[in-house]
Motif scaffolding. Structure first.
Motif, PDB file in Angstrom:
ATOM      1  N   SER A  22     -34.427 -80.585 -13.819  1.00 45.54           N
ATOM      2  CA  SER A  22     -35.440 -80.765 -12.780  1.00 45.54           C
ATOM      3  C   SER A  22     -35.064 -80.018 -11.505  1.00 45.54           C
ATOM      4  O   SER A  22     -35.927 -79.419 -10.845  1.00 45.54           O
ATOM      5  CB  SER A  22     -35.615 -82.257 -12.480  1.00 45.54           C
ATOM      6  N   LEU A  23     -33.787 -80.047 -11.153  1.00 43.06           N
ATOM      7  CA  LEU A  23     -33.337 -79.318  -9.965  1.00 43.06           C
ATOM      8  C   LEU A  23     -33.496 -77.814 -10.165  1.00 43.06           C
ATOM      9  O   LEU A  23     -33.920 -77.097  -9.253  1.00 43.06           O
ATOM     10  CB  LEU A  23     -31.884 -79.666  -9.657  1.00 43.06           C
ATOM     11  N   GLY A  24     -33.174 -77.346 -11.363  1.00 39.33           N
ATOM     12  CA  GLY A  24     -33.389 -75.932 -11.661  1.00 39.33           C
ATOM     13  C   GLY A  24     -34.845 -75.543 -11.506  1.00 39.33           C
ATOM     14  O   GLY A  24     -35.169 -74.504 -10.919  1.00 39.33           O
ATOM     15  N   SER A  45     -28.476 -80.495 -24.427  1.00 37.08           N
ATOM     16  CA  SER A  45     -29.881 -80.894 -24.510  1.00 37.08           C
ATOM     17  C   SER A  45     -30.792 -80.017 -23.667  1.00 37.08           C
ATOM     18  O   SER A  45     -32.015 -80.131 -23.761  1.00 37.08           O
ATOM     19  CB  SER A  45     -30.037 -82.354 -24.048  1.00 37.08           C
ATOM     20  N   LEU A  46     -30.212 -79.137 -22.852  1.00 40.83           N
ATOM     21  CA  LEU A  46     -31.048 -78.340 -21.964  1.00 40.83           C
ATOM     22  C   LEU A  46     -31.937 -77.367 -22.726  1.00 40.83           C
ATOM     23  O   LEU A  46     -33.027 -77.021 -22.260  1.00 40.83           O
ATOM     24  CB  LEU A  46     -30.177 -77.573 -20.963  1.00 40.83           C
ATOM     25  N   ASP A  47     -31.496 -76.901 -23.904  1.00 42.01           N
ATOM     26  CA  ASP A  47     -32.342 -75.976 -24.659  1.00 42.01           C
ATOM     27  C   ASP A  47     -33.650 -76.645 -25.067  1.00 42.01           C
ATOM     28  O   ASP A  47     -34.706 -76.005 -25.088  1.00 42.01           O
ATOM     29  CB  ASP A  47     -31.613 -75.387 -25.869  1.00 42.01           C
ATOM     30  N   HIS A  48     -33.601 -77.938 -25.367  1.00 43.27           N
ATOM     31  CA  HIS A  48     -34.840 -78.666 -25.663  1.00 43.27           C
ATOM     32  C   HIS A  48     -35.638 -78.906 -24.387  1.00 43.27           C
ATOM     33  O   HIS A  48     -36.855 -78.693 -24.341  1.00 43.27           O
ATOM     34  CB  HIS A  48     -34.538 -79.996 -26.336  1.00 43.27           C
ATOM     35  N   MET A  49     -34.968 -79.355 -23.340  1.00 46.61           N
ATOM     36  CA  MET A  49     -35.655 -79.686 -22.092  1.00 46.61           C
ATOM     37  C   MET A  49     -36.383 -78.489 -21.500  1.00 46.61           C
ATOM     38  O   MET A  49     -37.440 -78.635 -20.880  1.00 46.61           O
ATOM     39  CB  MET A  49     -34.653 -80.229 -21.069  1.00 46.61           C
ATOM     40  N   ILE A  79     -40.601 -73.428 -18.569  1.00 51.55           N
ATOM     41  CA  ILE A  79     -41.058 -74.163 -17.391  1.00 51.55           C
ATOM     42  C   ILE A  79     -41.441 -73.234 -16.256  1.00 51.55           C
ATOM     43  O   ILE A  79     -42.461 -73.423 -15.593  1.00 51.55           O
ATOM     44  CB  ILE A  79     -39.961 -75.149 -16.940  1.00 51.55           C
ATOM     45  N   ASP A  80     -40.610 -72.218 -16.010  1.00 53.65           N
ATOM     46  CA  ASP A  80     -40.828 -71.320 -14.877  1.00 53.65           C
ATOM     47  C   ASP A  80     -40.198 -69.979 -15.209  1.00 53.65           C
ATOM     48  O   ASP A  80     -39.082 -69.939 -15.743  1.00 53.65           O
ATOM     49  CB  ASP A  80     -40.194 -71.911 -13.608  1.00 53.65           C
ATOM     50  N   ALA A 209     -38.807 -88.319 -16.603  1.00 53.00           N
ATOM     51  CA  ALA A 209     -38.108 -88.415 -17.878  1.00 53.00           C
ATOM     52  C   ALA A 209     -38.958 -87.852 -19.020  1.00 53.00           C
ATOM     53  O   ALA A 209     -38.462 -87.125 -19.882  1.00 53.00           O
ATOM     54  CB  ALA A 209     -37.736 -89.870 -18.162  1.00 53.00           C
ATOM     55  N   ALA A 210     -40.250 -88.162 -19.022  1.00 48.99           N
ATOM     56  CA  ALA A 210     -41.124 -87.695 -20.098  1.00 48.99           C
ATOM     57  C   ALA A 210     -41.234 -86.180 -20.102  1.00 48.99           C
ATOM     58  O   ALA A 210     -41.277 -85.551 -21.172  1.00 48.99           O
ATOM     59  CB  ALA A 210     -42.507 -88.316 -19.942  1.00 48.99           C
ATOM     60  N   ALA A 211     -41.242 -85.568 -18.933  1.00 46.39           N
ATOM     61  CA  ALA A 211     -41.383 -84.116 -18.856  1.00 46.39           C
ATOM     62  C   ALA A 211     -40.213 -83.415 -19.529  1.00 46.39           C
ATOM     63  O   ALA A 211     -40.393 -82.426 -20.247  1.00 46.39           O
ATOM     64  CB  ALA A 211     -41.496 -83.677 -17.401  1.00 46.39           C
ATOM     65  N   THR A 212     -39.002 -83.911 -19.315  1.00 42.65           N
ATOM     66  CA  THR A 212     -37.842 -83.266 -19.929  1.00 42.65           C
ATOM     67  C   THR A 212     -37.843 -83.452 -21.444  1.00 42.65           C
ATOM     68  O   THR A 212     -37.420 -82.556 -22.177  1.00 42.65           O
ATOM     69  CB  THR A 212     -36.536 -83.818 -19.331  1.00 42.65           C
ATOM     70  N   PHE A 213     -38.327 -84.580 -21.924  1.00 38.30           N
ATOM     71  CA  PHE A 213     -38.412 -84.795 -23.366  1.00 38.30           C
ATOM     72  C   PHE A 213     -39.485 -83.916 -23.999  1.00 38.30           C
ATOM     73  O   PHE A 213     -39.387 -83.522 -25.161  1.00 38.30           O
ATOM     74  CB  PHE A 213     -38.693 -86.266 -23.678  1.00 38.30           C
ATOM     75  N   GLN A 214     -40.518 -83.594 -23.213  1.00 41.16           N
ATOM     76  CA  GLN A 214     -41.642 -82.811 -23.726  1.00 41.16           C
ATOM     77  C   GLN A 214     -41.515 -81.323 -23.438  1.00 41.16           C
ATOM     78  O   GLN A 214     -42.445 -80.554 -23.662  1.00 41.16           O
ATOM     79  CB  GLN A 214     -42.942 -83.351 -23.118  1.00 41.16           C
ATOM     80  N   SER A 215     -40.355 -80.904 -22.927  1.00 41.59           N
ATOM     81  CA  SER A 215     -40.066 -79.481 -22.656  1.00 41.59           C
ATOM     82  C   SER A 215     -41.076 -78.873 -21.690  1.00 41.59           C
ATOM     83  O   SER A 215     -41.495 -77.726 -21.842  1.00 41.59           O
ATOM     84  CB  SER A 215     -40.051 -78.681 -23.960  1.00 41.59           C
ATOM     85  N   GLY A 216     -41.465 -79.655 -20.685  1.00 37.84           N
ATOM     86  CA  GLY A 216     -42.432 -79.148 -19.715  1.00 37.84           C
ATOM     87  C   GLY A 216     -42.087 -79.588 -18.315  1.00 37.84           C
ATOM     88  O   GLY A 216     -41.189 -80.407 -18.108  1.00 37.84           O
TER      89      GLY A 216
END
Length: 248
Positions: A22-24, A45-49, A79-80, A209-216
């Motif tokens: 999220s900070l990134g 887990s960042l590759d999924h997030m 994401i960006d 939390a949901a955004a990171t699980f959904q890769s968005g």
């Protein structure tokens, strides 16, 4: 190298990788080129997030072994367009040594405004590798005695590793739960227990939390993402006041 930040925690399960991702994203939204380096060998887990998992081929171990050049192992996020990821090695046997990490990050940091290194929880070899190249650290903890004791020990280990700029991120904060638990009378007591100066309080936020699980990306107006946005501003030297605890 002043833009290299290790994000760590003494205890697992506090949302450290969510804070990192999220900070990134918040820094990238400010127009910065941001590289995330996942050092959680075997458990990254960042590759999924970041939506990289389906097309990732190489990771940091491939770079260190000389199998590929760094540019082939750095992937743009979903994401960006300003946010990139160098993935964690697949096994703990491939943990990068501190000396090699310093050299690698020294090269990569020339091409990015910020490098955020996601450390594995605890203070083992992976932590030492993640901290080796950093000039500053964010210690992520939830406001409970177990996590804060671990945060205090992490601060000591950071100083032993030569990282003397460290700030506390209190994550998943719920004012109602904090008052009900009665572990600490106020946020100042939380800071004292960790022995680390506070830089951010991120509220409990299912949307984040949901955004990171959904890769968005999380909604920019969600409470958690607003707090992370303030953290990004502070990390870049802006004077942004902390909201009162009773607002969470």
């Amino acid at each position: 190298m002043d833009s290299v930040t290790v994000i760590t925690s003494g205890k697992g399960g506090v949302g450290k990788s969510t804070v990192t991702a999220s900070l990134g994203a918040a820094l990238a939204a400010r127009g910065r080129r941001v590289l995330l380096i996942d050092c959680d060998a075997g458990l990254g887990s960042l590759d999924h997030m970041l939506g990289v998992l389906d097309h990732r081929v190489f990771d940091i171990a491939d770079v260190v072994s000389g199998a590929v050049e760094p540019s082939k192992a750095v992937y743009p996020s979903a994401i960006d367009p300003n946010l990139f990821l160098l993935s964690a090695p697949g096994t703990e046997e491939d943990v990068v040594s501190p000396e090699v990490m310093r050299q690698l990050v020294g090269v990569l940091s020339r091409y990015y405004d910020h490098v955020l290194i996601d450390s594995p929880a605890g203070i083992g070899q992976g932590f030492l590798s993640a901290a080796a190249a950093a000039k500053r650290a964010l210690v992520v903890a939830t406001p409970d005695p177990v996590c804060l004791r671990a945060a205090a020990r992490t601060r000591q280990s950071l100083e032993e590793a030569g990282v003397r700029q460290h700030r506390l991120v209190v994550n998943r904060f719920s004012g109602a739960r904090f008052r009900a638990q009665k572990c600490y009378p106020d946020l100042d007591s939380v800071i004292d227990a960790a022995g680390v100066r506070l830089i951010a309080v991120i509220p409990e936020d299912p949307a984040l939390a949901a955004a990171t699980f959904q890769s968005g990306p999380a909604p920019e107006t969600s409470p958690g993402m607003l707090a992370v946005g303030r953290l990004a501003a502070r990390l870049e030297g802006e004077q942004v006041p902390l909201p009162a605890v009773n607002r969470f």
